[in-house]
Design a protein around this motif. Structure first.
Motif, PDB file in Angstrom:
ATOM      1  N   SER A 179       0.893  -1.079   0.015  1.00  0.00           N
ATOM      2  CA  SER A 179       0.075   0.010   0.002  1.00  0.00           C
ATOM      3  C   SER A 179       0.913   1.174   0.065  1.00  0.00           C
ATOM      4  O   SER A 179       0.667   2.309  -0.680  1.00  0.00           O
ATOM      5  CB  SER A 179      -0.963  -0.007   1.075  1.00  0.00           C
ATOM      6  N   HIS A 180       1.777   1.255   0.765  1.00  0.00           N
ATOM      7  CA  HIS A 180       2.717   2.531   0.951  1.00  0.00           C
ATOM      8  C   HIS A 180       3.380   2.744  -0.495  1.00  0.00           C
ATOM      9  O   HIS A 180       3.589   3.712  -1.116  1.00  0.00           O
ATOM     10  CB  HIS A 180       4.017   2.073   1.904  1.00  0.00           C
ATOM     11  N   ALA A 181       3.938   1.408  -1.271  1.00  0.00           N
ATOM     12  CA  ALA A 181       4.708   1.725  -2.388  1.00  0.00           C
ATOM     13  C   ALA A 181       3.571   2.221  -3.496  1.00  0.00           C
ATOM     14  O   ALA A 181       3.881   3.090  -4.177  1.00  0.00           O
ATOM     15  CB  ALA A 181       5.141   0.262  -2.715  1.00  0.00           C
ATOM     16  N   ARG A 182       2.222   1.764  -3.610  1.00  0.00           N
ATOM     17  CA  ARG A 182       1.393   2.213  -4.380  1.00  0.00           C
ATOM     18  C   ARG A 182       1.178   3.760  -4.041  1.00  0.00           C
ATOM     19  O   ARG A 182       0.826   4.374  -5.084  1.00  0.00           O
ATOM     20  CB  ARG A 182       0.003   1.359  -4.267  1.00  0.00           C
ATOM     21  N   SER A 183       0.949   4.015  -2.851  1.00  0.00           N
ATOM     22  CA  SER A 183       0.707   5.611  -2.755  1.00  0.00           C
ATOM     23  C   SER A 183       2.017   6.470  -3.194  1.00  0.00           C
ATOM     24  O   SER A 183       1.569   7.660  -3.270  1.00  0.00           O
ATOM     25  CB  SER A 183       0.539   5.642  -1.213  1.00  0.00           C
ATOM     26  N   ARG A 184       3.049   5.992  -3.170  1.00  0.00           N
ATOM     27  CA  ARG A 184       4.150   6.510  -3.830  1.00  0.00           C
ATOM     28  C   ARG A 184       4.390   6.368  -5.528  1.00  0.00           C
ATOM     29  O   ARG A 184       5.237   6.659  -5.990  1.00  0.00           O
ATOM     30  CB  ARG A 184       5.359   6.301  -3.203  1.00  0.00           C
ATOM     31  N   ASN A 185       3.278   5.878  -5.987  1.00  0.00           N
ATOM     32  CA  ASN A 185       3.217   5.541  -7.501  1.00  0.00           C
ATOM     33  C   ASN A 185       4.126   4.679  -8.035  1.00  0.00           C
ATOM     34  O   ASN A 185       4.861   5.027  -9.157  1.00  0.00           O
ATOM     35  CB  ASN A 185       3.082   6.966  -8.222  1.00  0.00           C
ATOM     36  N   ALA A 186       4.246   3.651  -7.281  1.00  0.00           N
ATOM     37  CA  ALA A 186       5.517   2.723  -7.468  1.00  0.00           C
ATOM     38  C   ALA A 186       4.893   2.188  -8.876  1.00  0.00           C
ATOM     39  O   ALA A 186       3.755   1.828  -9.204  1.00  0.00           O
ATOM     40  CB  ALA A 186       5.431   1.601  -6.690  1.00  0.00           C
ATOM     41  N   PRO A 187       5.575   1.798  -9.898  1.00  0.00           N
ATOM     42  CA  PRO A 187       5.387   1.087 -11.054  1.00  0.00           C
ATOM     43  C   PRO A 187       4.897  -0.570 -10.883  1.00  0.00           C
ATOM     44  O   PRO A 187       5.153  -1.061  -9.870  1.00  0.00           O
ATOM     45  CB  PRO A 187       6.741   1.050 -12.024  1.00  0.00           C
ATOM     46  N   GLY A 188       4.112  -0.847 -11.853  1.00  0.00           N
ATOM     47  CA  GLY A 188       3.461  -2.422 -11.647  1.00  0.00           C
ATOM     48  C   GLY A 188       4.579  -3.214 -11.338  1.00  0.00           C
ATOM     49  O   GLY A 188       4.125  -4.351 -10.503  1.00  0.00           O
ATOM     50  N   ASP A 189       5.734  -3.410 -11.895  1.00  0.00           N
ATOM     51  CA  ASP A 189       6.383  -4.408 -11.487  1.00  0.00           C
ATOM     52  C   ASP A 189       7.014  -4.076 -10.059  1.00  0.00           C
ATOM     53  O   ASP A 189       7.379  -5.440  -9.507  1.00  0.00           O
ATOM     54  CB  ASP A 189       7.805  -4.284 -12.349  1.00  0.00           C
ATOM     55  N   VAL A 190       7.177  -3.139  -9.600  1.00  0.00           N
ATOM     56  CA  VAL A 190       7.468  -3.045  -8.198  1.00  0.00           C
ATOM     57  C   VAL A 190       6.441  -3.367  -7.271  1.00  0.00           C
ATOM     58  O   VAL A 190       6.619  -4.299  -6.354  1.00  0.00           O
ATOM     59  CB  VAL A 190       7.872  -1.608  -7.694  1.00  0.00           C
ATOM     60  N   VAL A 191       5.199  -3.057  -7.650  1.00  0.00           N
ATOM     61  CA  VAL A 191       4.172  -3.487  -6.729  1.00  0.00           C
ATOM     62  C   VAL A 191       3.880  -5.043  -6.803  1.00  0.00           C
ATOM     63  O   VAL A 191       3.748  -5.774  -5.828  1.00  0.00           O
ATOM     64  CB  VAL A 191       2.817  -2.861  -7.257  1.00  0.00           C
ATOM     65  N   GLU A 192       4.363  -5.722  -8.139  1.00  0.00           N
ATOM     66  CA  GLU A 192       4.138  -7.116  -8.184  1.00  0.00           C
ATOM     67  C   GLU A 192       5.176  -7.774  -7.219  1.00  0.00           C
ATOM     68  O   GLU A 192       4.887  -8.821  -6.787  1.00  0.00           O
ATOM     69  CB  GLU A 192       4.385  -7.530  -9.651  1.00  0.00           C
ATOM     70  N   MET A 193       6.580  -7.329  -7.227  1.00  0.00           N
ATOM     71  CA  MET A 193       7.377  -7.966  -6.465  1.00  0.00           C
ATOM     72  C   MET A 193       7.337  -7.817  -4.797  1.00  0.00           C
ATOM     73  O   MET A 193       7.427  -8.833  -4.197  1.00  0.00           O
ATOM     74  CB  MET A 193       8.918  -7.125  -6.733  1.00  0.00           C
ATOM     75  N   LEU A 194       6.578  -6.557  -4.679  1.00  0.00           N
ATOM     76  CA  LEU A 194       6.461  -6.557  -3.038  1.00  0.00           C
ATOM     77  C   LEU A 194       5.005  -7.485  -2.820  1.00  0.00           C
ATOM     78  O   LEU A 194       4.860  -7.762  -1.755  1.00  0.00           O
ATOM     79  CB  LEU A 194       5.955  -5.069  -2.896  1.00  0.00           C
ATOM     80  N   SER A 195       4.120  -7.580  -3.675  1.00  0.00           N
ATOM     81  CA  SER A 195       3.040  -8.430  -3.466  1.00  0.00           C
ATOM     82  C   SER A 195       3.195  -9.930  -3.189  1.00  0.00           C
ATOM     83  O   SER A 195       2.634 -10.539  -2.661  1.00  0.00           O
ATOM     84  CB  SER A 195       2.107  -8.342  -4.718  1.00  0.00           C
ATOM     85  N   ARG A 196       4.415 -10.191  -3.928  1.00  0.00           N
ATOM     86  CA  ARG A 196       5.160 -11.501  -3.536  1.00  0.00           C
ATOM     87  C   ARG A 196       5.882 -11.799  -2.458  1.00  0.00           C
ATOM     88  O   ARG A 196       6.264 -12.993  -2.036  1.00  0.00           O
ATOM     89  CB  ARG A 196       5.790 -12.121  -4.968  1.00  0.00           C
ATOM     90  N   LEU A 197       5.781 -10.807  -1.519  1.00  0.00           N
ATOM     91  CA  LEU A 197       6.463 -11.024  -0.199  1.00  0.00           C
ATOM     92  C   LEU A 197       5.870 -12.013   0.758  1.00  0.00           C
ATOM     93  O   LEU A 197       4.607 -12.329   0.651  1.00  0.00           O
ATOM     94  CB  LEU A 197       6.557  -9.918   0.502  1.00  0.00           C
ATOM     95  N   PRO A 198       6.457 -12.869   1.474  1.00  0.00           N
ATOM     96  CA  PRO A 198       6.029 -13.476   2.673  1.00  0.00           C
ATOM     97  C   PRO A 198       4.755 -12.858   3.289  1.00  0.00           C
ATOM     98  O   PRO A 198       5.207 -11.699   3.670  1.00  0.00           O
ATOM     99  CB  PRO A 198       7.056 -14.278   3.159  1.00  0.00           C
TER     100      PRO A 198
END
Length: 64
Positions: free
Chosen positions: A27-46
């Motif tokens: 959510s924090h990354a999205r609020s900073r307008n992270a690109p989709g590939d960054v959001v995808e990598m973070l979404s795969r975190l444990p």
């Protein structure tokens, strides 16, 4: 792990106050307008609590 990818992830998670769970990090990354590939990598975190940005960077699945 590519330093460029780690730097990109770091750019979008800096400023977050830890500890935080995976969804809060995403959510924090999205609020900073992270690109989709960054959001995808973070979404795969444990699904756990992260104690620091370094903890996130250690756990994230960065492309080789």
């Amino acid at each position: 792990m590519s330093m460029a990818d780690a730097d990109l992830v770091w750019e979008y998670i800096q400023g977050i106050q830890f500890p935080k769970g995976r969804e809060e990090v995403v959510s924090h990354a999205r609020s900073r307008n992270a690109p989709g590939d960054v959001v995808e990598m973070l979404s795969r975190l444990p699904d756990r609590q992260f104690e620091s940005a370094a903890d996130v960077l250690t756990a994230v699945d960065l492309p080789e």
